[in-house]
Design an enzyme around this catalytic site. Structure first.
Site, PDB file in Angstrom:
ATOM      1  N   LYS A 173       0.879  -1.185   0.000  1.00 44.78           N
ATOM      2  CA  LYS A 173       0.000   0.000   0.000  1.00 44.78           C
ATOM      3  C   LYS A 173       0.915   1.234   0.000  1.00 44.78           C
ATOM      4  O   LYS A 173       1.494   1.598   1.029  1.00 44.78           O
ATOM      5  CB  LYS A 173      -0.899  -0.038   1.241  1.00 44.78           C
ATOM      6  CG  LYS A 173      -1.386   1.290   1.782  1.00 44.78           C
ATOM      7  CD  LYS A 173      -2.387   2.006   0.894  1.00 44.78           C
ATOM      8  CE  LYS A 173      -2.819   3.311   1.570  1.00 44.78           C
ATOM      9  NZ  LYS A 173      -1.916   4.446   1.255  1.00 44.78           N
ATOM     10  N   GLU A 248       9.803   2.014  10.341  1.00 44.11           N
ATOM     11  CA  GLU A 248      10.817   3.039  10.043  1.00 44.11           C
ATOM     12  C   GLU A 248      10.102   4.374  10.155  1.00 44.11           C
ATOM     13  O   GLU A 248       9.314   4.736   9.285  1.00 44.11           O
ATOM     14  CB  GLU A 248      11.374   2.855   8.632  1.00 44.11           C
ATOM     15  CG  GLU A 248      12.097   1.551   8.399  1.00 44.11           C
ATOM     16  CD  GLU A 248      13.451   1.486   9.077  1.00 44.11           C
ATOM     17  OE1 GLU A 248      13.838   2.465   9.746  1.00 44.11           O
ATOM     18  OE2 GLU A 248      14.115   0.451   8.955  1.00 44.11           O
ATOM     19  N   CYS A 282      13.455  11.396   6.222  1.00 42.84           N
ATOM     20  CA  CYS A 282      13.425  10.975   7.628  1.00 42.84           C
ATOM     21  C   CYS A 282      14.763  11.235   8.304  1.00 42.84           C
ATOM     22  O   CYS A 282      14.825  11.442   9.508  1.00 42.84           O
ATOM     23  CB  CYS A 282      13.075   9.502   7.715  1.00 42.84           C
ATOM     24  SG  CYS A 282      14.108   8.466   6.677  1.00 42.84           S
ATOM     25  N   GLU A 383       9.347  16.882  14.536  1.00 45.11           N
ATOM     26  CA  GLU A 383       9.766  16.720  13.144  1.00 45.11           C
ATOM     27  C   GLU A 383       8.968  17.651  12.229  1.00 45.11           C
ATOM     28  O   GLU A 383       7.741  17.625  12.228  1.00 45.11           O
ATOM     29  CB  GLU A 383       9.552  15.269  12.706  1.00 45.11           C
ATOM     30  CG  GLU A 383      10.116  15.005  11.331  1.00 45.11           C
ATOM     31  CD  GLU A 383       9.892  13.572  10.881  1.00 45.11           C
ATOM     32  OE1 GLU A 383       8.773  13.074  11.044  1.00 45.11           O
ATOM     33  OE2 GLU A 383      10.855  12.968  10.354  1.00 45.11           O
TER      34      GLU A 383
HETATM   35  P1  NDP Z   1       2.206   8.884   7.293  1.00 50.25           P
HETATM   36  O1  NDP Z   1       2.514   8.244   8.575  1.00 50.25           O
HETATM   37  O2  NDP Z   1       1.121   9.859   7.226  1.00 50.25           O
HETATM   38  O3  NDP Z   1       1.854   7.787   6.168  1.00 50.25           O
HETATM   39  C1  NDP Z   1       2.720   6.744   5.847  1.00 50.25           C
HETATM   40  C2  NDP Z   1       1.932   5.666   5.123  1.00 50.25           C
HETATM   41  O4  NDP Z   1       0.968   5.119   6.007  1.00 50.25           O
HETATM   42  C3  NDP Z   1       1.159   6.162   3.910  1.00 50.25           C
HETATM   43  O5  NDP Z   1       1.122   5.153   2.922  1.00 50.25           O
HETATM   44  C4  NDP Z   1      -0.216   6.371   4.491  1.00 50.25           C
HETATM   45  O6  NDP Z   1      -1.213   6.363   3.510  1.00 50.25           O
HETATM   46  C5  NDP Z   1      -0.310   5.172   5.404  1.00 50.25           C
HETATM   47  N1  NDP Z   1      -1.309   5.257   6.448  1.00 50.25           N
HETATM   48  C6  NDP Z   1      -1.823   6.356   7.054  1.00 50.25           C
HETATM   49  N2  NDP Z   1      -2.722   5.990   8.004  1.00 50.25           N
HETATM   50  C7  NDP Z   1      -2.762   4.637   8.002  1.00 50.25           C
HETATM   51  C8  NDP Z   1      -3.492   3.662   8.748  1.00 50.25           C
HETATM   52  N3  NDP Z   1      -4.369   3.998   9.692  1.00 50.25           N
HETATM   53  N4  NDP Z   1      -3.274   2.360   8.493  1.00 50.25           N
HETATM   54  C9  NDP Z   1      -2.393   1.984   7.544  1.00 50.25           C
HETATM   55  N5  NDP Z   1      -1.691   2.859   6.790  1.00 50.25           N
HETATM   56  C10 NDP Z   1      -1.872   4.169   7.028  1.00 50.25           C
HETATM   57  O7  NDP Z   1       3.589   9.466   6.804  1.00 50.25           O
HETATM   58  P2  NDP Z   1       3.866  10.365   5.543  1.00 50.25           P
HETATM   59  O8  NDP Z   1       3.399   9.683   4.326  1.00 50.25           O
HETATM   60  O9  NDP Z   1       3.362  11.723   5.840  1.00 50.25           O
HETATM   61  O10 NDP Z   1       5.472  10.362   5.488  1.00 50.25           O
HETATM   62  C11 NDP Z   1       6.226  11.213   6.210  1.00 50.25           C
HETATM   63  C12 NDP Z   1       6.744  10.552   7.461  1.00 50.25           C
HETATM   64  O11 NDP Z   1       7.446   9.366   7.145  1.00 50.25           O
HETATM   65  C13 NDP Z   1       7.736  11.415   8.216  1.00 50.25           C
HETATM   66  O12 NDP Z   1       7.431  11.423   9.580  1.00 50.25           O
HETATM   67  C14 NDP Z   1       9.069  10.740   7.982  1.00 50.25           C
HETATM   68  O13 NDP Z   1      10.013  10.944   8.955  1.00 50.25           O
HETATM   69  C15 NDP Z   1       8.690   9.327   7.840  1.00 50.25           C
HETATM   70  N6  NDP Z   1       9.672   8.632   7.048  1.00 50.25           N
HETATM   71  C16 NDP Z   1      10.500   7.735   7.657  1.00 50.25           C
HETATM   72  C17 NDP Z   1      11.474   7.079   6.967  1.00 50.25           C
HETATM   73  C18 NDP Z   1      12.337   6.063   7.623  1.00 50.25           C
HETATM   74  O14 NDP Z   1      12.894   5.208   6.951  1.00 50.25           O
HETATM   75  N7  NDP Z   1      12.497   6.072   8.939  1.00 50.25           N
HETATM   76  C19 NDP Z   1      11.689   7.320   5.535  1.00 50.25           C
HETATM   77  C20 NDP Z   1      10.770   8.258   4.986  1.00 50.25           C
HETATM   78  C21 NDP Z   1       9.788   8.877   5.723  1.00 50.25           C
HETATM   79  P3  NDP Z   1      -1.742   7.768   2.920  1.00 50.25           P
HETATM   80  O15 NDP Z   1      -0.561   8.571   2.524  1.00 50.25           O
HETATM   81  O16 NDP Z   1      -2.544   7.325   1.780  1.00 50.25           O
HETATM   82  O17 NDP Z   1      -2.521   8.416   4.034  1.00 50.25           O
END
Ligand code: NDP
Length: 490
Positions: A173, A248, A282, A383
């Site tokens: 997803k 992550e 991140c 963040e």
């Molecule tokens: P989110 O946590 O909002 O979303 C991440 C993913 O989870 C998306 O595919 C999102 O879908 C999905 N999602 C959201 N709600 C749910 C749920 N209830 N159940 C299952 N899946 C869900 O993060 P962002 O997309 O905004 O990304 C930014 C964040 O990711 C930052 O905090 C960053 O630090 C972190 N990040 C961490 C990395 C690492 O390796 N540690 C690397 C890159 C980013 P949808 O977008 O469709 O809502």
């Protein structure tokens, strides 16, 4: 207008609801694609396909699985530029960065393909003569892989390559904001020779499609990249069914500059840590801890070099800073700039949206630097995920370590020093999963990556990552089958 369905059992299929979501180009603001708005029914179909494919895939020899992953790696290299351009159109990050990521991701599939037939159990030297005891590693089943919008295909590679090498099937997803590249990637598995159903992708809203995947009883493990808040929610949901998770999550990484550092390299390292990828990474080094004796000169040079960054079209190889990927993220960054000002930080560069040349009137934020930041301020603790740097002075090595660790996150850190003893001492003392000394933002397929504290659970990349997708079985074979006393433990 491009329209993407779900990829289930080797075919692109329409969502059961018939509904689609718009996906915009962050640079032009145009809606350029539509993705399936999937619900429980689509997740059920994808999981059923993966479950049906699992027995045959799990019993395919690891060497054959490795060969298929190597086939895929070669195809990825052929398609890398095309996939990179799709990612730029969807997330607005620079073509130099995204094409680099879609090229190098082949190495993850190649590495884990090579590792597939090198996962060895062991024979346990029991303290009894007549019993053979050995261990074997077995795949888990169907795993759910959820990725963030900032680097969709690379983040997927970190999960999927290990999961497939270990013999699992997957339902993916991607983020609703950047699903196109994942859907374009899916048919390459068929070309590489993977059986239908081994890899599936469903798109849609996080709290609808993503949650359905998390809650599906036949999804036996979850690997997630995203924010710590969503990661915590997924962890709680997974706990209801005792599913293992790899998380992550976010970071607030310290980039620590000592007075004995190579000054110019440190300036470039701090800039790369926060302004590359428009800070949407991140591992952003969003807290620059600078020794007080060089603080003023460092800030002056930092703002001078960063001020020369070219802002504009992410498809141009000359651009350094592109737009912000999503509208909510754009608003969040501007909000945090206000919070920093209200809390008393001094804005010495940027501090507003950017509407100058190259901005196309869309979601651009000026590269921003705050000084007079104390580590307890929100701008130092939370963040932002944007091009906003907090500079915090320190006096001693001990103080640098104390400030560096005084945070809920623990993803990464940078250390800039010419003193080898200090480099080792500080690296050892920092509570985070990755430390870069005299470099920043480096990753590799064979080096483990993951977070301490609220930055995550488990590791991706490197040999240990494949164990995240395996479970250990201990087999006991008695050579003498006589049962002396059935009422006591043997
Ligand atoms: P989110 O946590 O909002 O979303 C991440 C993913 O989870 C998306 O595919 C999102 O879908 C999905 N999602 C959201 N709600 C749910 C749920 N209830 N159940 C299952 N899946 C869900 O993060 P962002 O997309 O905004 O990304 C930014 C964040 O990711 C930052 O905090 C960053 O630090 C972190 N990040 C961490 C990395 C690492 O390796 N540690 C690397 C890159 C980013 P949808 O977008 O469709 O809502």
């Amino acid at each position: 207008m491009q329209t993407y369905g779900n990829y289930i059992n080797g075919h692109m299929v329409e969502p059961v609801s018939g509904e689609y979501l718009d996906s915009d180009n962050p640079y032009t603001g145009e809606i350029w694609a539509q993705i399936a708005r999937s619900n429980v029914a689509d997740v059920n179909a994808a999981t059923a396909a993966a479950s049906a494919a699992f027995p045959a895939w799990a019993s395919t020899t690891p060497t054959t699985r490795g060969k298929l992953l190597n086939n895929l790696a070669a195809i990825i290299e052929r398609e890398a530029l095309r996939l990179g351009e799709i990612e730029v159109r969807d997330n607005g990050k620079l073509i130099a960065e995204m094409a680099g990521q879609t090229t190098v991701m082949a190495e993850w599939y190649r590495y884990f393909g090579g590792l597939a037939d090198k996962v060895e159990g062991s024979v346990i030297p029991l303290d009894r003569a007549s019993t053979l005891n050995y261990t074997r590693y077995e795949p888990l089943g169907v795993v759910g892989l959820i990725t963030a919008w900032n680097s969709p295909l690379l983040l997927l590679a970190w999960k999927l390559a290990a999961a497939l090498a270990a013999g699992n099937c997957a339902v993916i997803k991607p983020s609703e904001f950047t699903s196109a590249s994942t859907l374009e990637f899916m048919p390459l598995f068929e070309e590489a020779g993977f059986p239908p159903g081994v890899v599936n992708a469903v798109t849609g809203l996080g709290n609808e499609c993503g949650q359905a995947l998390v809650d599906h009883p036949d999804i036996v493990k979850l690997a997630f990249t995203g924010s710590d808040a969503t990661g915590q929610h997924i962890y709680q949901s997974a706990a209801k069914q005792l599913k293992p998770v790899t998380l992550e999550l976010g970071g607030k990484s310290p980039n620590i500059v000592f007075e004995d550092a190579d000054f110019e390299s440190a300036v470039m390292g701090v800039i790369s840590g926060i302004f590359a990828a428009t800070g949407q990474t991140c591992i952003a080094g969003s807290r620059a801890l600078v020794q007080r004796s060089i603080h003023d000169a460092f800030v002056e040079r930092l703002t001078e070099v960063a001020g020369e960054a070219t802002i504009g079209d992410p498809m141009s190889m000359d651009t350094h800073v592109g737009p912000v990927t999503t509208e909510p993220q754009f608003q969040k960054i501007l909000h945090y700039i206000n919070v920093a000002r209200e809390d008393g930080a001094t804005c010495v560069m940027g501090g507003d949206l950017y509407t100058g040349p190259g901005s196309a009137g869309t979601r651009f934020v000026q590269p921003t630097v705050f000084t007079n930041v104390t580590n307890d301020m929100r701008i130092a603790q939370e963040e932002v995920f944007g091009p906003v740097l907090s500079v915090i002075p320190f006096d001693t090595e001990e103080e640098a370590i104390q400030i560096g660790n005084d945070i809920n996150f623990g993803l990464a850190a940078g250390v800039w020093t010419q003193n080898i003893g200090r480099a080792v001492r500080v690296s050892d003392a920092l509570r985070c999963g990755t430390v870069w000394v005299n470099t920043y933002r480096a990753v590799s397929f064979n080096s483990p990556f993951g977070g301490y504290k609220r930055s995550g659970l488990g590791r991706e990349s490197g040999q240990e990552a494949i164990k995240e997708y395996l479970q250990t079985k201990s087999v006991w074979i008695a050579q003498d089958s006589s049962v002396a006393n059935p009422f006591v433990m043997r």
